[in-house]
Scaffold this active site. Structure first.
Site, PDB file in Angstrom:
ATOM      1  N   HIS A 110      -1.962 -21.446  -0.367  1.00  0.00           N
ATOM      2  CA  HIS A 110      -0.781 -20.621  -0.090  1.00  0.00           C
ATOM      3  C   HIS A 110       0.010 -20.301  -1.353  1.00  0.00           C
ATOM      4  O   HIS A 110       0.438 -19.173  -1.567  1.00  0.00           O
ATOM      5  CB  HIS A 110       0.151 -21.331   0.899  1.00  0.00           C
ATOM      6  CG  HIS A 110      -0.372 -21.347   2.297  1.00  0.00           C
ATOM      7  ND1 HIS A 110      -1.426 -22.141   2.678  1.00  0.00           N
ATOM      8  CD2 HIS A 110       0.009 -20.663   3.395  1.00  0.00           C
ATOM      9  CE1 HIS A 110      -1.670 -21.947   3.956  1.00  0.00           C
ATOM     10  NE2 HIS A 110      -0.809 -21.059   4.419  1.00  0.00           N
TER      11      HIS A 110
ATOM     12  N   ARG B 169       8.096   4.183  -4.763  1.00  0.00           N
ATOM     13  CA  ARG B 169       8.166   3.219  -3.657  1.00  0.00           C
ATOM     14  C   ARG B 169       7.145   2.102  -3.869  1.00  0.00           C
ATOM     15  O   ARG B 169       7.420   0.937  -3.558  1.00  0.00           O
ATOM     16  CB  ARG B 169       7.949   3.929  -2.326  1.00  0.00           C
ATOM     17  CG  ARG B 169       8.175   3.008  -1.140  1.00  0.00           C
ATOM     18  CD  ARG B 169       8.148   3.738   0.181  1.00  0.00           C
ATOM     19  NE  ARG B 169       6.853   4.347   0.411  1.00  0.00           N
ATOM     20  CZ  ARG B 169       6.622   5.265   1.352  1.00  0.00           C
ATOM     21  NH1 ARG B 169       7.595   5.661   2.151  1.00  0.00           N
ATOM     22  NH2 ARG B 169       5.420   5.775   1.509  1.00  0.00           N
TER      23      ARG B 169
ATOM     24  N   LYS C 165       6.414  -1.796   1.706  1.00  0.00           N
ATOM     25  CA  LYS C 165       5.275  -1.215   2.434  1.00  0.00           C
ATOM     26  C   LYS C 165       4.112  -2.197   2.362  1.00  0.00           C
ATOM     27  O   LYS C 165       3.176  -2.041   1.573  1.00  0.00           O
ATOM     28  CB  LYS C 165       4.912   0.173   1.867  1.00  0.00           C
ATOM     29  CG  LYS C 165       4.096   1.012   2.831  1.00  0.00           C
ATOM     30  CD  LYS C 165       4.200   2.475   2.498  1.00  0.00           C
ATOM     31  CE  LYS C 165       3.220   3.355   3.268  1.00  0.00           C
ATOM     32  NZ  LYS C 165       3.368   3.358   4.703  1.00  0.00           N
TER      33      LYS C 165
ATOM     34  N   GLU D  50      12.837   2.635  13.440  1.00  0.00           N
ATOM     35  CA  GLU D  50      11.895   3.693  13.020  1.00  0.00           C
ATOM     36  C   GLU D  50      10.693   3.624  13.945  1.00  0.00           C
ATOM     37  O   GLU D  50      10.660   2.827  14.875  1.00  0.00           O
ATOM     38  CB  GLU D  50      11.484   3.485  11.557  1.00  0.00           C
ATOM     39  CG  GLU D  50      10.750   2.188  11.303  1.00  0.00           C
ATOM     40  CD  GLU D  50      10.338   2.003   9.845  1.00  0.00           C
ATOM     41  OE1 GLU D  50      10.162   3.002   9.132  1.00  0.00           O
ATOM     42  OE2 GLU D  50      10.171   0.837   9.430  1.00  0.00           O
TER      43      GLU D  50
ATOM     44  N   TYR E  42       0.826  -1.210   0.000  1.00  0.00           N
ATOM     45  CA  TYR E  42       0.000   0.000   0.000  1.00  0.00           C
ATOM     46  C   TYR E  42       0.856   1.253   0.000  1.00  0.00           C
ATOM     47  O   TYR E  42       2.073   1.203   0.209  1.00  0.00           O
ATOM     48  CB  TYR E  42      -0.951   0.004   1.199  1.00  0.00           C
ATOM     49  CG  TYR E  42      -0.312   0.349   2.528  1.00  0.00           C
ATOM     50  CD1 TYR E  42       0.517  -0.556   3.173  1.00  0.00           C
ATOM     51  CD2 TYR E  42      -0.529   1.582   3.145  1.00  0.00           C
ATOM     52  CE1 TYR E  42       1.107  -0.236   4.393  1.00  0.00           C
ATOM     53  CE2 TYR E  42       0.047   1.901   4.361  1.00  0.00           C
ATOM     54  CZ  TYR E  42       0.867   0.992   4.978  1.00  0.00           C
ATOM     55  OH  TYR E  42       1.458   1.303   6.172  1.00  0.00           O
TER      56      TYR E  42
END
Ligand code: PDD
Length: 284
Positions: A99, A51, A146, A178, A32
């Site tokens: 899976h 990104r 992300k 972070e 995302y």
């Protein structure tokens, strides 16, 4: 903020439906972005989309999509004001729970808007400093992706909330990585420090902009490993993210940061950011 985008269509949110077999839902097999738009103009849109491409490549999800018109249209349909766009791409549904990745699976694309404050317009005095806790980084070793697998992030944010804090800074093998949903910086004797890019942190677009603008304005900065002792003894601590910009941290666990006030270098950087955003919006 009622209109959402789903697989090529703009729909009222309550009519947008995704399969229960979608791998994003079943396995968190998805990535995302969260992108701020001010008065309908994307802030560092190109960097966010780069990104996203990095995340998609890492998951080997193949997409050939021009995102900008899709997102711009969505923002327009939602009034074109100050919004953050949430864009999620999942690997899609194979119509069953399995899976292994089925060959010809088609990705699911979902986007929606949420209204945000224009922090820069509101002005520096409206920015409220925050408290953070420091806790163990229990995430995987590909935090550069992300991914929507955010359970560790959500649990530590809850822990922060229950401690009267607004963020959690994460610690792995003695080094701080972070925040649960942000990057962080410290200031020592006029120099800005932040942990280096790698697989242990997300390469934040706001983080990159802070470093870029620091360089442009001759403010010394370094990427370096930061431990707990440096954090609690720093002159200033900041966090950064797209929706929050740069926020001063006034307390870390039980320690007051500096003199407990918003620091001078934070103020300077916030003003530089405000000018940058103004130029972007007006072209002046
Ligand atoms: N979070 N690190 C993590 C773990 C994040 O989730 C985020 C952003 C950042 C900052 O990245 P950027 O400056 O590009 O927003 C760093 C978004 C806002 C979110 O999850 O809502």
């Amino acid at each position: 903020m009622d209109t959402v985008y789903l697989n090529g269509q703009y729909l009222p949110a309550d009519q947008a439906k995704v399969s229960v077999f979608d791998r994003g839902f079943l396995f968190g097999d998805s990535v995302y972005e969260v992108i701020p738009f001010y008065q309908g103009i994307g802030f560092r849109l190109a960097e966010h989309l780069q990104r996203l491409e990095h995340s998609l490549r890492a998951l080997r999800i193949e997409m050939n999509q021009d995102w900008t018109p899709i997102l711009t249209r969505l923002v327009e349909l939602n009034g074109g004001g100050n919004v953050s766009v949430y864009l999620q791409v999942t690997r899609g549904s194979a119509g069953k729970r399995v899976h292994v990745i089925e060959p010809d699976i088609v990705p699911t694309v979902f986007a929606c808007c949420q209204s945000i404050r224009d922090i820069y317009q509101e002005g520096i005095d409206k920015v409220v400093g925050i408290k953070v806790i420091v806790t163990a980084d229990l995430r995987w070793h590909r935090c550069d992706i992300k991914s929507t697998c955010l359970l560790p992030n959500i649990l530590v944010l809850q822990q922060a909330k229950e401690s009267g804090a607004q963020e959690a800074i994460l610690q792995r093998d003695g080094a701080l990585t972070e925040g649960a949903s942000c990057n962080f910086f410290i200031v020592e004797q006029g120099v800005i420090y932040t942990p280096p890019i790698g697989t242990e942190i997300l390469s934040g677009t706001t983080r990159a902009l802070i470093l870029e603008l620091a360089d442009q304005h001759g403010i010394p900065r370094q990427e370096a490993e930061i431990d707990y002792q440096r954090l609690i003894h720093a002159d200033e601590v900041w966090i950064s993210s797209s929706t929050r910009a740069i926020v001063p941290v006034l307390q870390v666990d039980d320690y007051v940061v500096g003199d407990g006030q918003k620091g001078p270098l934070w103020q300077r950087m916030f003003e530089i950011f405000t000018r940058y955003q103004h130029q972007l919006m007006t072209g002046e």
